[in-house]
Design an enzyme around this catalytic site. Structure first.
Site, PDB file in Angstrom:
ATOM      1  N   GLU A   1       6.296 -21.418   6.153  1.00 46.15           N
ATOM      2  CA  GLU A   1       5.882 -21.447   4.743  1.00 46.15           C
ATOM      3  C   GLU A   1       4.575 -22.208   4.556  1.00 46.15           C
ATOM      4  O   GLU A   1       3.701 -21.812   3.786  1.00 46.15           O
ATOM      5  CB  GLU A   1       6.979 -22.090   3.870  1.00 46.15           C
ATOM      6  CG  GLU A   1       8.293 -21.333   3.865  1.00 46.15           C
ATOM      7  CD  GLU A   1       8.226 -19.979   3.150  1.00 46.15           C
ATOM      8  OE1 GLU A   1       7.182 -19.682   2.529  1.00 46.15           O
ATOM      9  OE2 GLU A   1       9.211 -19.228   3.226  1.00 46.15           O
TER      10      GLU A   1
ATOM     11  N   ASP B   1      10.088  -9.015   8.897  1.00 46.66           N
ATOM     12  CA  ASP B   1       9.011  -8.348   8.152  1.00 46.66           C
ATOM     13  C   ASP B   1       7.571  -8.685   8.578  1.00 46.66           C
ATOM     14  O   ASP B   1       6.831  -7.839   9.094  1.00 46.66           O
ATOM     15  CB  ASP B   1       9.191  -8.574   6.633  1.00 46.66           C
ATOM     16  CG  ASP B   1       9.477 -10.023   6.239  1.00 46.66           C
ATOM     17  OD1 ASP B   1       9.424 -10.912   7.117  1.00 46.66           O
ATOM     18  OD2 ASP B   1       9.749 -10.280   5.050  1.00 46.66           O
TER      19      ASP B   1
ATOM     20  N   GLU C   1       5.995  -7.734  -3.069  1.00 46.42           N
ATOM     21  CA  GLU C   1       5.753  -6.709  -2.036  1.00 46.42           C
ATOM     22  C   GLU C   1       5.551  -5.299  -2.590  1.00 46.42           C
ATOM     23  O   GLU C   1       4.682  -4.549  -2.132  1.00 46.42           O
ATOM     24  CB  GLU C   1       6.884  -6.723  -1.004  1.00 46.42           C
ATOM     25  CG  GLU C   1       6.889  -7.927  -0.075  1.00 46.42           C
ATOM     26  CD  GLU C   1       7.440  -9.212  -0.689  1.00 46.42           C
ATOM     27  OE1 GLU C   1       7.919  -9.170  -1.856  1.00 46.42           O
ATOM     28  OE2 GLU C   1       7.388 -10.272  -0.033  1.00 46.42           O
TER      29      GLU C   1
END
Ligand code: DMJ
Length: 467
Positions: free
Chosen positions: A124, A251, A367
């Site tokens: 992150e 992903d 997304e």
């Protein structure tokens, strides 16, 4: 071309009114949109960003984020790392919000200090902080932003000191101690763009070498079918969860393989990407009567395990489009849009066979908007503008509060949650704005977006400097 010059202030030429049509239910309208309509929508997105930024300023200035219902500040760790200002800065620059960008930059310049005795999650912090600092440095030339990025990169390097070279999940920014052996491909393989760009700009190849080795070590553990699972121990190198898919946890590993090949001209990344996309399309793609989806499979046998798609998976049309597979990209974005309209806003997990919501949360994810932006860039099909209009309309209708925008705890009830993630500034609003703004706002072909929508200049990225 010079990226600084490719961003421009777009206030002139926008019309005052905002034209919003009713929400389409199944298919997006293919009616063309005038420049004035597009400009009005772009302006509305900018106003919504200002609304959320002003809420942050009033109730959470200097903290990581604003809790938009309780109007309280939120910090991820013991000390704030200014997550929202760092993530939002390049979006404000793209939007031409000079005053707000300057105040964010001043706060970062004066207050951001990574010398903190606390553990942070390296994935992150890399995609949001390192990515945000590097792209904002490239847009402004502010050397303090680069110094912060270099300092952060150096403090995080111990994450790679595992027996396999794959990163631990957490690092203490002051002591360099690490922890967290259970990781996944996304967190292991999605450090390469930021560390690669840091290596290129600072001339310190170690950043690229460490991140690249992690990616190679992960690739060595692909199954004989060419698939990866969603859980791996970074000390033993053994898989802890063999479920393959394009979902969260995997992903951005796939996204970074392709983007590493494009941004750095890295031939290993290119080869590994090509092998992976072949396996993805063979075992994970799921052509149903109602359209194309991607589900989950056992990484060793290739057998379908679950038929889940969700908000996070909706990044994949953008990746397919970037790879030149426009056919699958278009079909998958159509499916994603169907999922969005199922409850009026998209769930985090959706069973595309049962047509049921599995996890109803919506944390303001970007997304599906990202994919609409890519596809509009490549096809100029106005249906992607209509999709964007629906996304904006839903966000305003269900998520807007008097201080910003709130996540939803369940898309079926539309109950709000007291959270406004920094990626709403970095990604959701940036992609929505870019979808409607003139293409000259940002030269798509001159940059590669990291997974947090921070644009990185292609022209600086020569393979020789980052190998
Ligand atoms: C972002 O932090 C990044 O896009 C990441 O790759 C996935 N999750 C969020 C947004 O949904």
């Amino acid at each position: 071309m010079n990226l600084h010059r490719s961003f421009c202030y777009l206030a002139l030429g926008f019309v005052a009114s905002c034209v919003l049509s009713s929400t389409p239910v199944h298919a997006a309208s293919t009616a063309p949109m005038t420049d004035a309509q597009k400009a009005a929508l772009a302006r509305q997105v900018r106003e919504e960003l200002l609304h959320a930024w002003n809420g942050y300023k009033q109730y959470a200035w200097g903290h990581d984020a604003l809790k938009p219902l309780s109007k309280q500040p939120h910090d991820w760790y013991e000390h704030s790392l200014l997550m929202t200002p760092v993530d939002a800065l390049d979006t404000m620059l793209v939007m031409g919000l000079t005053e707000q960008a300057d105040e964010a930059r001043k706060l970062i310049d004066e207050k951001l200090d990574f010398d903190q005795d606390m553990y942070v999650k390296d994935f992150e912090i890399t995609i949001r902080m390192l990515g945000g600092l590097l792209s904002s440095y490239q847009m402004t030339g502010d050397k303090r932003l680069l110094a912060l990025a270099d300092d952060l990169g150096r403090r995080m390097l111990p994450i790679f000191d595992s027996p396999t070279g794959m990163p631990y999940e957490y690092v203490n920014l002051h002591t360099g101690a690490v922890k967290g052996v259970e990781s996944n491909p996304a967190e292991i393989g999605s450090l390469l763009l930021e560390y690669g760009m840091l290596a290129r700009i600072t001339g310190k190849p170690i950043y690229y070498e460490k991140a690249k080795r992690a990616m190679i070590e992960l690739d060595k553990r692909r199954s004989k079918l060419g698939l990866v699972g969603v859980g791996i121990n970074v000390e033993t190198g053994k898989w802890t969860n063999g479920t393959a898919g394009i979902m969260g946890g995997i992903d951005s590993y796939y996204e970074y393989l392709l983007k590493c090949a494009i941004l750095f001209g890295d031939k290993d990344c290119e080869r590994i990407w090509k092998e992976n996309i072949a396996a993805i399309n063979k075992y994970l793609a799921d052509q149903r009567p109602d359209g194309l989806w991607y589900g989950q499979a056992n990484m060793e046998t290739g057998q379908r395990t679950t038929t889940y798609y969700g908000a996070l998976d909706a990044f994949f049309p953008a990746v397919l489009a970037l790879d030149g597979d426009r056919d699958r990209a278009v079909r998958l974005e159509d499916s994603s849009y169907r999922m969005w309209n199922f409850a009026g806003i998209e769930p985090d997990r959706f069973d595309y066979v049962k047509m049921q919501v599995v996890n109803g949360e919506y944390p303001l994810r970007p997304e599906i908007v990202e994919s609409a932006y890519y596809l509009y860039h490549y096809t100029h099909d106005p249906k992607y503008l209509a999709m964007g209009q629906t996304f904006l309309e839903s966000l305003v209708k269900y998520c807007r509060t008097d201080t910003g925008f709130a996540a939803l705890s369940d898309v079926r009830t539309k109950k709000k949650d007291d959270s406004m993630e920094s990626f709403f500034f970095a990604e959701t609003l940036k992609y929505l704005y870019l979808l409607f703004a003139p293409p000259s706002t940002l030269d798509f072909d001159a940059i590669v977006f990291n997974t947090e929508a921070h644009p990185m200049k292609r022209s600086l990225a020569t393979p020789a400097a980052v190998r």
